[in-house]
Design a protein around this motif. Structure first.
Motif, PDB file in Angstrom:
ATOM      1  N   SER A 255      52.072  42.729  25.528  1.00 15.98           N
ATOM      2  CA  SER A 255      53.155  41.783  25.851  1.00 15.98           C
ATOM      3  C   SER A 255      53.038  41.248  27.282  1.00 15.98           C
ATOM      4  CB  SER A 255      54.518  42.441  25.640  1.00 15.98           C
ATOM      5  OG  SER A 255      54.592  43.601  26.436  1.00 15.98           O
ATOM      6  N   HIS A 256      52.354  42.001  28.157  1.00 17.70           N
ATOM      7  CA  HIS A 256      52.221  41.543  29.545  1.00 17.70           C
ATOM      8  C   HIS A 256      50.908  40.770  29.775  1.00 17.70           C
ATOM      9  CE1 HIS A 256      49.887  45.332  29.681  1.00 17.70           C
ATOM     10  NE2 HIS A 256      49.092  44.584  30.443  1.00 17.70           N
ATOM     11  N   ALA A 257      50.063  40.696  28.752  1.00 15.78           N
ATOM     12  CA  ALA A 257      48.717  40.114  28.964  1.00 15.78           C
ATOM     13  C   ALA A 257      48.787  38.606  29.182  1.00 15.78           C
ATOM     14  CB  ALA A 257      47.826  40.434  27.767  1.00 15.78           C
ATOM     15  N   VAL A 258      47.914  38.120  30.047  1.00 24.70           N
ATOM     16  CA  VAL A 258      47.898  36.686  30.383  1.00 24.70           C
ATOM     17  C   VAL A 258      46.591  36.043  29.909  1.00 24.70           C
ATOM     18  CG1 VAL A 258      49.430  36.970  32.376  1.00 24.70           C
ATOM     19  CG2 VAL A 258      46.931  37.098  32.703  1.00 24.70           C
ATOM     20  N   ILE A 259      46.627  34.711  29.861  1.00 25.07           N
ATOM     21  CA  ILE A 259      45.485  33.921  29.382  1.00 25.07           C
ATOM     22  C   ILE A 259      44.854  33.180  30.562  1.00 25.07           C
ATOM     23  CG2 ILE A 259      44.791  31.990  27.892  1.00 25.07           C
ATOM     24  CD1 ILE A 259      47.447  32.510  26.317  1.00 25.07           C
ATOM     25  N   LEU A 260      43.527  33.213  30.636  1.00 22.59           N
ATOM     26  CA  LEU A 260      42.799  32.395  31.604  1.00 22.59           C
ATOM     27  C   LEU A 260      41.738  31.573  30.879  1.00 22.59           C
ATOM     28  CD1 LEU A 260      43.276  35.405  33.150  1.00 22.59           C
ATOM     29  CD2 LEU A 260      42.377  34.064  35.027  1.00 22.59           C
ATOM     30  N   HIS A 261      41.338  30.497  31.498  1.00 20.75           N
ATOM     31  CA  HIS A 261      40.224  29.671  30.994  1.00 20.75           C
ATOM     32  C   HIS A 261      39.743  28.864  32.209  1.00 20.75           C
ATOM     33  CE1 HIS A 261      37.747  26.911  28.798  1.00 20.75           C
ATOM     34  NE2 HIS A 261      38.204  27.266  27.601  1.00 20.75           N
ATOM     35  N   HIS A 278      51.057  27.468  27.602  1.00 19.11           N
ATOM     36  CA  HIS A 278      51.974  28.561  27.259  1.00 19.11           C
ATOM     37  C   HIS A 278      52.461  29.272  28.531  1.00 19.11           C
ATOM     38  CE1 HIS A 278      53.350  32.353  25.436  1.00 19.11           C
ATOM     39  NE2 HIS A 278      53.438  31.668  24.311  1.00 19.11           N
ATOM     40  N   PRO A 279      53.702  29.806  28.528  1.00 15.06           N
ATOM     41  CA  PRO A 279      54.178  30.522  29.736  1.00 15.06           C
ATOM     42  C   PRO A 279      53.264  31.669  30.160  1.00 15.06           C
ATOM     43  CG  PRO A 279      55.989  30.174  28.183  1.00 15.06           C
ATOM     44  CD  PRO A 279      54.752  29.670  27.504  1.00 15.06           C
ATOM     45  N   ARG A 280      52.501  32.222  29.239  1.00 13.24           N
ATOM     46  CA  ARG A 280      51.597  33.325  29.626  1.00 13.24           C
ATOM     47  C   ARG A 280      50.215  32.825  30.048  1.00 13.24           C
ATOM     48  NH1 ARG A 280      52.478  37.465  24.835  1.00 13.24           N
ATOM     49  NH2 ARG A 280      50.716  38.542  25.783  1.00 13.24           N
ATOM     50  N   SER A 281      50.050  31.515  30.087  1.00 16.83           N
ATOM     51  CA  SER A 281      48.772  30.942  30.547  1.00 16.83           C
ATOM     52  C   SER A 281      48.765  30.832  32.069  1.00 16.83           C
ATOM     53  CB  SER A 281      48.589  29.557  29.931  1.00 16.83           C
ATOM     54  OG  SER A 281      47.591  28.847  30.643  1.00 16.83           O
ATOM     55  N   LYS A 282      47.658  31.253  32.684  1.00 13.59           N
ATOM     56  CA  LYS A 282      47.486  31.117  34.140  1.00 13.59           C
ATOM     57  C   LYS A 282      46.527  29.968  34.454  1.00 13.59           C
ATOM     58  CE  LYS A 282      49.851  34.290  35.874  1.00 13.59           C
ATOM     59  NZ  LYS A 282      51.038  33.787  36.475  1.00 13.59           N
ATOM     60  N   ILE A 283      46.245  29.160  33.466  1.00 12.85           N
ATOM     61  CA  ILE A 283      45.151  28.187  33.589  1.00 12.85           C
ATOM     62  C   ILE A 283      45.407  27.168  34.707  1.00 12.85           C
ATOM     63  CG2 ILE A 283      43.968  26.316  32.373  1.00 12.85           C
ATOM     64  CD1 ILE A 283      44.255  28.034  29.787  1.00 12.85           C
ATOM     65  N   PHE A 284      46.624  26.656  34.799  1.00 11.89           N
ATOM     66  CA  PHE A 284      46.861  25.649  35.837  1.00 11.89           C
ATOM     67  C   PHE A 284      47.010  26.300  37.216  1.00 11.89           C
ATOM     68  CE2 PHE A 284      47.646  23.497  31.871  1.00 11.89           C
ATOM     69  CZ  PHE A 284      46.903  22.335  32.059  1.00 11.89           C
ATOM     70  N   GLU A 285      47.428  27.561  37.231  1.00 16.31           N
ATOM     71  CA  GLU A 285      47.448  28.315  38.499  1.00 16.31           C
ATOM     72  C   GLU A 285      46.012  28.537  38.985  1.00 16.31           C
ATOM     73  OE1 GLU A 285      50.342  31.488  38.229  1.00 16.31           O
ATOM     74  OE2 GLU A 285      49.297  32.529  39.850  1.00 16.31           O
ATOM     75  N   GLN A 286      45.094  28.800  38.044  1.00 15.32           N
ATOM     76  CA  GLN A 286      43.676  28.941  38.417  1.00 15.32           C
ATOM     77  C   GLN A 286      43.205  27.679  39.148  1.00 15.32           C
ATOM     78  OE1 GLN A 286      42.620  30.131  34.158  1.00 15.32           O
ATOM     79  NE2 GLN A 286      40.823  30.841  35.266  1.00 15.32           N
ATOM     80  N   LYS A 287      43.528  26.528  38.573  1.00 12.55           N
ATOM     81  CA  LYS A 287      43.061  25.270  39.181  1.00 12.55           C
ATOM     82  C   LYS A 287      43.655  25.103  40.584  1.00 12.55           C
ATOM     83  CE  LYS A 287      43.392  23.058  34.663  1.00 12.55           C
ATOM     84  NZ  LYS A 287      42.150  23.493  34.089  1.00 12.55           N
ATOM     85  N   ALA A 288      44.968  25.367  40.704  1.00  8.65           N
ATOM     86  CA  ALA A 288      45.619  25.212  42.012  1.00  8.65           C
ATOM     87  C   ALA A 288      45.014  26.173  43.029  1.00  8.65           C
ATOM     88  CB  ALA A 288      47.115  25.457  41.868  1.00  8.65           C
ATOM     89  N   ASN A 289      44.762  27.411  42.608  1.00  8.92           N
ATOM     90  CA  ASN A 289      44.193  28.400  43.530  1.00  8.92           C
ATOM     91  C   ASN A 289      42.777  28.032  43.952  1.00  8.92           C
ATOM     92  OD1 ASN A 289      46.436  30.034  43.710  1.00  8.92           O
ATOM     93  ND2 ASN A 289      45.856  31.303  41.957  1.00  8.92           N
ATOM     94  N   GLY A 290      42.098  27.223  43.144  1.00 10.38           N
ATOM     95  CA  GLY A 290      40.747  26.789  43.492  1.00 10.38           C
ATOM     96  C   GLY A 290      40.693  26.094  44.848  1.00 10.38           C
ATOM     97  N   VAL A 291      41.743  25.372  45.186  1.00 13.57           N
ATOM     98  CA  VAL A 291      41.763  24.662  46.475  1.00 13.57           C
ATOM     99  C   VAL A 291      41.769  25.671  47.625  1.00 13.57           C
ATOM    100  CG1 VAL A 291      43.137  23.155  47.976  1.00 13.57           C
ATOM    101  CG2 VAL A 291      42.884  22.610  45.536  1.00 13.57           C
ATOM    102  N   TRP A 292      42.645  26.697  47.535  1.00  6.77           N
ATOM    103  CA  TRP A 292      42.772  27.656  48.653  1.00  6.77           C
ATOM    104  C   TRP A 292      41.503  28.501  48.799  1.00  6.77           C
ATOM    105  CZ3 TRP A 292      46.397  25.052  50.440  1.00  6.77           C
ATOM    106  CH2 TRP A 292      47.456  24.622  49.644  1.00  6.77           C
ATOM    107  N   ILE A 293      40.958  28.908  47.644  1.00  8.84           N
ATOM    108  CA  ILE A 293      39.721  29.697  47.680  1.00  8.84           C
ATOM    109  C   ILE A 293      38.581  28.856  48.246  1.00  8.84           C
ATOM    110  CG2 ILE A 293      37.911  30.594  46.125  1.00  8.84           C
ATOM    111  CD1 ILE A 293      40.083  32.653  46.665  1.00  8.84           C
ATOM    112  N   ARG A 294      38.528  27.610  47.881  1.00  7.95           N
ATOM    113  CA  ARG A 294      37.404  26.775  48.376  1.00  7.95           C
ATOM    114  C   ARG A 294      37.592  26.422  49.847  1.00  7.95           C
ATOM    115  NH1 ARG A 294      37.290  25.087  42.274  1.00  7.95           N
ATOM    116  NH2 ARG A 294      35.508  26.405  41.734  1.00  7.95           N
ATOM    117  N   MET A 295      38.832  26.336  50.298  1.00 11.67           N
ATOM    118  CA  MET A 295      39.050  26.194  51.754  1.00 11.67           C
ATOM    119  C   MET A 295      38.490  27.420  52.476  1.00 11.67           C
ATOM    120  SD  MET A 295      42.881  24.557  52.056  1.00 11.67           S
ATOM    121  CE  MET A 295      42.879  24.219  53.837  1.00 11.67           C
ATOM    122  N   ALA A 296      38.770  28.595  51.917  1.00  9.20           N
ATOM    123  CA  ALA A 296      38.280  29.830  52.549  1.00  9.20           C
ATOM    124  C   ALA A 296      36.751  29.899  52.513  1.00  9.20           C
ATOM    125  CB  ALA A 296      38.893  31.044  51.854  1.00  9.20           C
ATOM    126  N   ALA A 297      36.154  29.467  51.396  1.00  8.22           N
ATOM    127  CA  ALA A 297      34.681  29.504  51.291  1.00  8.22           C
ATOM    128  C   ALA A 297      34.043  28.503  52.256  1.00  8.22           C
ATOM    129  CB  ALA A 297      34.254  29.200  49.855  1.00  8.22           C
TER     130      ALA A 297
END
Ligand code: CP
Length: 306
Positions: A255-261, A278-297
């Motif tokens: 019930s706590h598991a999330v989806i990534l792609h 879906h509310p359990r999808s982290k897919i758009f959060e992945q995309k948003a986090n890509g900016v911060w991670i790539r700034m760090a890289a």
């Protein structure tokens, strides 16, 4: 392990980074995300070149957003209108960019270990791998781990099922290594024709239903039709039936598991459209986090390491 030669800021694959270095990148990404630390435009007047020899939307544009936030001057090299089309070697292209004052080259290309080979030479600039054939995609793995760490608080012990076209997936290859470094428990699943025995030596293979039933996170992978030399499954309908993430399968997950792609997705093939949003999808959060991670890289590349 990549030997990075004379340029410590190279990011060629994930296994050149220790757990501590990845955590430092996460801390820096957090600082950018939360608006703390240094302000933007800190690298005004420094140059980055984006060299994308394979198609990309997320990686290319999130690097560009990251570069703009850092105040970098951006050069885009187009393969067809550059001297690459006249046969200029990749090494000569990179040396030319360095002579022009470019500090970092962000590169996506079809693979074959070219970036690792280049990184062993004195180029005069730092290389960042933005996805290399079926080999590696380090910033994708970093943003995936970063997203999971944000959601679960820690990565250690987390069961992550990576499902689909493992054989052709640079995302799977980099993620398995990053997750293992953090003490997470990646497992692989998908059609027998898309299994990768080499990767299974560091992450076990499980049947699909078992893999998703026990997982804390399920990362679905795109079926990479452009890399298939032969037909590896009988039909789209058969793929979805046996290996697609559907609402019925989501209900069998924890019930706590999330989806990534990592995207792009084939909706209705490896993942149903309604699960992307879906509310359990982290897919758009992945995309948003890509900016911060790539700034760090990028910052790591510009500073020669954090
Ligand atoms: N995830 C990913 O690498 O997407 P792009 O191919 O659109 O960059």
């Amino acid at each position: 392990m990549i030997q990075t030669g004379t340029q410590p800021g190279h990011l060629i694959d994930i296994d050149q980074l220790s757990k501590r270095e990845m955590e430092e990148l996460f801390q820096q990404a957090d600082a950018w995300k939360n608006g703390h630390g240094m302000g933007t435009n800190v690298y005004a007047g420094r140059f980055v070149a984006n060299l994308f020899f394979e198609p990309s939307t997320r990686t290319r544009l999130s690097f560009e957003v990251a570069e703009r936030k850092l105040g970098l001057e951006i050069l885009q090299l187009d393969e067809m209108t550059s001297s690459v089309a006249k046969g200029e070697s990749f090494y000569d292209t990179l040396r030319t960019l360095a002579s022009l004052g470019v500090h970092v080259a962000v590169v996506r290309h079809s693979g074959g270990g070219l970036l690792e080979k280049m990184a062993r030479q004195s180029l005069g600039l730092a290389l960042i791998n933005a996805g290399e054939g079926s080999g590696g995609h380090p910033t994708q793995a970093l943003l995936d781990c970063y997203t999971l760490r944000h959601h679960f608080g820690q990565l250690s012990g987390l069961r992550v099922a990576i499902v689909g076209d493992i054989l052709h997936s640079r995302v799977a290859r980099s993620n398995v290594r990053a997750l293992n470094a953090f003490g997470a428990r990646p497992v692989l699943s998908g059609p027998a024709s898309m299994r990768d025995p080499e990767l299974e030596s560091i992450a076990p293979y499980l049947p699909f239903e078992e893999a998703i039933r026990e997982a804390d996170a399920v990362m679905m992978l795109r079926v990479q039709l452009e890399r298939h030399q032969e037909t590896l499954f009988s039909s789209v309908a058969a793929y979805r039936k046996h290996y697609g993430l559907t609402l019925e399968r989501l209900e069998r997950m924890r019930s706590h598991a999330v989806i990534l792609h990592p995207g792009p997705f084939n909706r209705g093939v490896e993942i149903d459209g309604e699960l992307v949003e879906h509310p359990r999808s982290k897919i758009f959060e992945q995309k948003a986090n890509g900016v911060w991670i790539r700034m760090a890289a990028l910052q790591r590349a510009l500073e020669g390491g954090l």
